[in-house]
Every structure is written in structure tokens, then in C-alpha cells.
Design a protein around this motif. Structure first.
Motif, PDB file in Angstrom:
ATOM      1  N   PHE A   6       0.838  -1.191   0.000  1.00 38.95           N
ATOM      2  CA  PHE A   6       0.000   0.000   0.000  1.00 38.95           C
ATOM      3  C   PHE A   6       0.870   1.237   0.000  1.00 38.95           C
ATOM      4  N   THR A   7       0.265   2.339  -0.403  1.00 37.13           N
ATOM      5  CA  THR A   7       0.953   3.623  -0.428  1.00 37.13           C
ATOM      6  C   THR A   7       0.249   4.553   0.548  1.00 37.13           C
ATOM      7  N   ILE A   8       1.009   5.469   1.112  1.00 33.25           N
ATOM      8  CA  ILE A   8       0.452   6.470   2.018  1.00 33.25           C
ATOM      9  C   ILE A   8       0.699   7.834   1.401  1.00 33.25           C
ATOM     10  N   HIS A   9      -0.349   8.623   1.335  1.00 30.45           N
ATOM     11  CA  HIS A   9      -0.209   9.993   0.841  1.00 30.45           C
ATOM     12  C   HIS A   9      -1.224  10.878   1.543  1.00 30.45           C
ATOM     13  N   ARG A  10      -1.060  12.194   1.371  1.00 32.29           N
ATOM     14  CA  ARG A  10      -2.003  13.136   1.969  1.00 32.29           C
ATOM     15  C   ARG A  10      -3.382  12.922   1.365  1.00 32.29           C
ATOM     16  N   ASN A  53      -4.090  -0.711  -4.200  1.00 32.99           N
ATOM     17  CA  ASN A  53      -4.704  -0.810  -5.530  1.00 32.99           C
ATOM     18  C   ASN A  53      -5.925   0.093  -5.673  1.00 32.99           C
ATOM     19  N   GLY A  54      -5.825   1.320  -5.176  1.00 37.02           N
ATOM     20  CA  GLY A  54      -6.924   2.269  -5.292  1.00 37.02           C
ATOM     21  C   GLY A  54      -7.973   2.168  -4.200  1.00 37.02           C
ATOM     22  N   ASN A  55      -7.939   1.094  -3.438  1.00 34.69           N
ATOM     23  CA  ASN A  55      -8.890   0.935  -2.334  1.00 34.69           C
ATOM     24  C   ASN A  55      -8.336   1.574  -1.078  1.00 34.69           C
ATOM     25  N   LEU A  56      -9.185   2.275  -0.350  1.00 33.31           N
ATOM     26  CA  LEU A  56      -8.752   2.913   0.883  1.00 33.31           C
ATOM     27  C   LEU A  56      -8.633   1.856   1.983  1.00 33.31           C
ATOM     28  N   ALA A  57      -7.406   1.625   2.441  1.00 35.24           N
ATOM     29  CA  ALA A  57      -7.157   0.642   3.501  1.00 35.24           C
ATOM     30  C   ALA A  57      -7.323   1.265   4.876  1.00 35.24           C
ATOM     31  N   GLY A  58      -7.092   2.579   4.982  1.00 32.78           N
ATOM     32  CA  GLY A  58      -7.226   3.262   6.259  1.00 32.78           C
ATOM     33  C   GLY A  58      -6.856   4.721   6.125  1.00 32.78           C
ATOM     34  N   ARG A  86      -4.876  -5.379  11.332  1.00 32.30           N
ATOM     35  CA  ARG A  86      -3.783  -6.235  11.824  1.00 32.30           C
ATOM     36  C   ARG A  86      -2.805  -6.623  10.717  1.00 32.30           C
ATOM     37  N   ARG A  87      -2.602  -5.682   9.797  1.00 37.22           N
ATOM     38  CA  ARG A  87      -1.676  -5.933   8.678  1.00 37.22           C
ATOM     39  C   ARG A  87      -0.684  -4.791   8.522  1.00 37.22           C
ATOM     40  N   GLY A  88      -0.543  -3.946   9.555  1.00 33.36           N
ATOM     41  CA  GLY A  88       0.468  -2.898   9.535  1.00 33.36           C
ATOM     42  C   GLY A  88       0.008  -1.553   9.010  1.00 33.36           C
ATOM     43  N   VAL A  89      -1.245  -1.455   8.584  1.00 37.76           N
ATOM     44  CA  VAL A  89      -1.730  -0.207   7.994  1.00 37.76           C
ATOM     45  C   VAL A  89      -1.772   0.907   9.036  1.00 37.76           C
ATOM     46  N   GLY A  90      -2.394   0.642  10.191  1.00 41.10           N
ATOM     47  CA  GLY A  90      -2.488   1.660  11.242  1.00 41.10           C
ATOM     48  C   GLY A  90      -1.118   2.102  11.719  1.00 41.10           C
TER      49      GLY A  90
END
Length: 154
Positions: A6-10, A53-58, A86-90
Motif C-alpha cells: 500500500f501507499t500512504i499519501h495526503r 490498488n486504489g482501495n482505501l485501507a485506512g 492487523r496488517r500494519g496499515v495503522g
């Protein structure tokens, strides 16, 4: 389970509908769309989304408090979509927000968590946060909040 990419951006205004959906799935008394949009408008530099993949994970919504003597970050909201928990996103969202706070000169970060939400409290402990005090009847349902802080050491 496959490692999550996943990617993190503003966050951007276009992300708000997905943010609202994640918020509703995560909380019994979710922020409404207007509150989320206002938060993004006030603090665009400290509101991040994680996408797979374009889906918001968090997402994490943060604010900045300046007391005149000290600047500190405030984690106002953190939610992870059910399929991504429980996959590291938070953890990654909090780390990214903490980096931004450090750049902005904050000496630490504060957050509130429900007194009954022991899972979230354990999550924040693992990230270095400590309880500092309790606020009675903080939430709409009169539940108390635990205030937690993490101080930066440079």
C-alpha cells in the motif's frame, strides 16, 4: 497471508467518500462527512490515507496544537478498513503522521481513546504512547476517554 502493498499519501477531497465508508465501518459513533471534510480542510498536511490498488485501507486525521510555548500533534481519528486490520496499515499511518509532526517542530503527540478500547490502547503502547490522564464522559455516550501521549526525543 500475502504481504500487503500500500501507499500512504495526503488525503484529498476526492478520498472523502471512501474515508466516510471506513469511518462508518470502524466506529459506533462515526464522524459524519462534514466533520471529515472540515478536518481535511483545516489540517491538509496531517491527514493521510493508505491505499491498496486504489482501495482505501485506512486513514489518520491529525491536527496541530500550538500553545505558544510548545507545538504538539493531536491524533484526532484513525481507522482501518475491516479487511486490512492487523496488517500494519495503522502502524504505518501513525509513523507517517509522527514524521510530519517532527518536521513541523512538535515536541510530542496526544490522542484520546475510549477507556473500554483496550485493543487500541495496547496498539498505542506498542508505538510508545503512555497514559497521562482520563477525561470523564468524553464521548457522546458518556464513556470516559484515556488521554495518551508520546514525547519526541531528538
Amino acid at each position: 497471508m500475502m504481504p500487503l502493498q500500500f501507499t500512504i499519501h495526503r488525503a484529498q477531497p476526492v478520498d472523502v467518500p471512501q474515508i466516510v465508508a471506513v469511518e462508518k465501518a470502524a466506529f459506533v459513533d462515526p464522524w459524519d462527512e462534514r466533520t471529515l471534510r472540515e478536518s481535511l480542510a483545516y489540517y491538509p498536511e496531517t491527514f493521510f490515507v493508505a491505499k491498496n490498488n486504489g482501495n482505501l485501507a485506512g486513514f489518520v486525521a491529525g491536527g496541530v496544537e500550538d500553545t505558544g510555548e510548545e507545538v504538539y500533534g493531536h491524533i484526532m481519528n484513525l481507522a482501518v478498513a475491516p479487511g486490512y486490520r492487523r496488517r500494519g496499515v495503522g502502524w504505518q499511518l501513525i509513523r507517517r503522521l509522527e514524521q510530519e509532526y517532527a518536521v513541523l517542530g512538535a515536541s510530542g503527540v496526544q490522542l484520546e481513546v475510549r477507556i473500554t478500547n483496550t485493543g487500541a490502547q495496547e496498539f498505542y503502547h506498542r508505538l510508545g504512547y503512555q497514559e497521562v490522564f482520563q477525561i470523564d464522559s468524553y464521548y457522546a455516550n458518556e464513556e470516559d476517554a484515556l488521554v495518551m501521549m508520546k514525547w519526541f526525543r531528538f
